[in-house]
Design a protein around this motif. Structure first.
Motif, PDB file in Angstrom:
ATOM      1  N   GLN A  73       0.917  -1.393  -0.076  1.00 54.89           N
ATOM      2  CA  GLN A  73       0.022   0.059   0.020  1.00 54.89           C
ATOM      3  C   GLN A  73       0.971   1.336  -0.141  1.00 54.89           C
ATOM      4  O   GLN A  73       1.932   1.451   0.752  1.00 54.89           O
ATOM      5  N   ASN A  74       0.701   2.310  -0.939  1.00 53.88           N
ATOM      6  CA  ASN A  74       1.367   3.566  -0.912  1.00 53.88           C
ATOM      7  C   ASN A  74       0.823   4.358  -0.150  1.00 53.88           C
ATOM      8  O   ASN A  74      -0.288   4.640  -0.020  1.00 53.88           O
ATOM      9  N   SER A 127       0.095  11.696   4.438  1.00 50.36           N
ATOM     10  CA  SER A 127      -0.192  10.865   5.503  1.00 50.36           C
ATOM     11  C   SER A 127       0.053  11.360   6.862  1.00 50.36           C
ATOM     12  O   SER A 127       1.137  11.854   7.117  1.00 50.36           O
ATOM     13  N   ASN A 170      -8.502   3.454   3.600  1.00 47.09           N
ATOM     14  CA  ASN A 170      -7.581   4.507   3.268  1.00 47.09           C
ATOM     15  C   ASN A 170      -6.469   4.655   4.458  1.00 47.09           C
ATOM     16  O   ASN A 170      -5.851   5.634   4.390  1.00 47.09           O
ATOM     17  N   ALA A 204      -3.258   3.175   6.908  1.00 47.92           N
ATOM     18  CA  ALA A 204      -2.047   2.182   6.820  1.00 47.92           C
ATOM     19  C   ALA A 204      -1.344   2.156   8.082  1.00 47.92           C
ATOM     20  O   ALA A 204      -1.340   2.991   8.864  1.00 47.92           O
ATOM     21  N   SER A 207       6.263   2.413   0.197  1.00 45.88           N
ATOM     22  CA  SER A 207       5.105   1.081   0.339  1.00 45.88           C
ATOM     23  C   SER A 207       5.271   0.326   1.272  1.00 45.88           C
ATOM     24  O   SER A 207       6.431  -0.178   1.739  1.00 45.88           O
ATOM     25  N   PRO A 267       1.624  -6.087   3.042  1.00 43.64           N
ATOM     26  CA  PRO A 267       0.530  -6.454   3.754  1.00 43.64           C
ATOM     27  C   PRO A 267       1.350  -7.225   5.109  1.00 43.64           C
ATOM     28  O   PRO A 267       0.550  -7.095   6.003  1.00 43.64           O
TER      29      PRO A 267
END
Length: 190
Positions: free
Chosen positions: A44-45, A103, A118, A120, A167, A170
């Motif tokens: 996930q970026n 973020s 959305n 992380a 990046s 998971p």
């Protein structure tokens, strides 16, 4: 009982052991490379802002040491009321994108939280605890650049924060995808 040193001294038995040792080393190197590619492909970026410092090391070449804006987090974001954060403690930072896609932390946990849509989770470590904040490290603080471009990136970072695209796989591994120089209405990827 057979002596293990004389057992391994026999050339017939030593060759398979040597082959097994070489194969294990090759598999390890390939596994590390595959994990890096998988992090970029499946991860996930997120975008973080940073300021570069100390761009040159004679032994390692050009790199930029990055200090992220989330590296110092207010204590009010700590989400474990039972105990305060401690130095060298592994923590998990829950990040959510802001209106500018950068973020920002919305909580710091001692155990990995479940991210929402959305959001992380970035793993880090506490380096210092102050009265109203604590400092974090993410093992994303070094970014190697082509020879001669570190000083230019540092100068650009003095004028305005750089944007770092990270990046996160998971399974929790994170790596820098690229560093973007923003300013004067444009973005340039490195």
């Amino acid at each position: 009982m057979t002596n293990p040193f004389t057992w391994a001294a026999d050339p017939v038995r030593r060759r398979p052991l040597l082959r097994l040792l070489v194969a294990a080393q090759v598999l390890y190197v390939l596994g590390v490379a595959a994990a890096g590619y998988a992090t970029a492909a499946l991860g996930q970026n997120i975008i973080l802002t940073t300021t570069p410092i100390d761009p040159r090391d004679l032994l390692y070449g050009d790199f930029v040491r990055l200090r992220y804006n989330i590296s110092e987090t207010p204590l009010r974001l700590w989400r474990d009321p039972a105990q305060p954060p401690r130095r060298r403690q592994a923590v998990f930072v829950l990040l959510a994108p802001g209106p500018d896609s950068v973020s920002a932390p919305i909580g710091v946990y001692a155990r990995a939280p479940k991210p929402g849509a959305n959001q992380a989770v970035l793993r880090g470590w506490v380096t210092n605890v102050y009265r109203t904040s604590f400092a974090l490290r993410f093992n994303l603080e070094r970014y190697y650049v082509p020879e001669g471009s570190g000083l230019r990136l540092e100068r650009a970072g003095r004028l305005h924060p750089l944007r770092v695209r990270v990046s996160i796989a998971p399974w929790g591994q994170a790596r820098i995808a690229n560093v973007e120089e923003t300013g004067r209405g444009r973005t340039r990827a490195k």
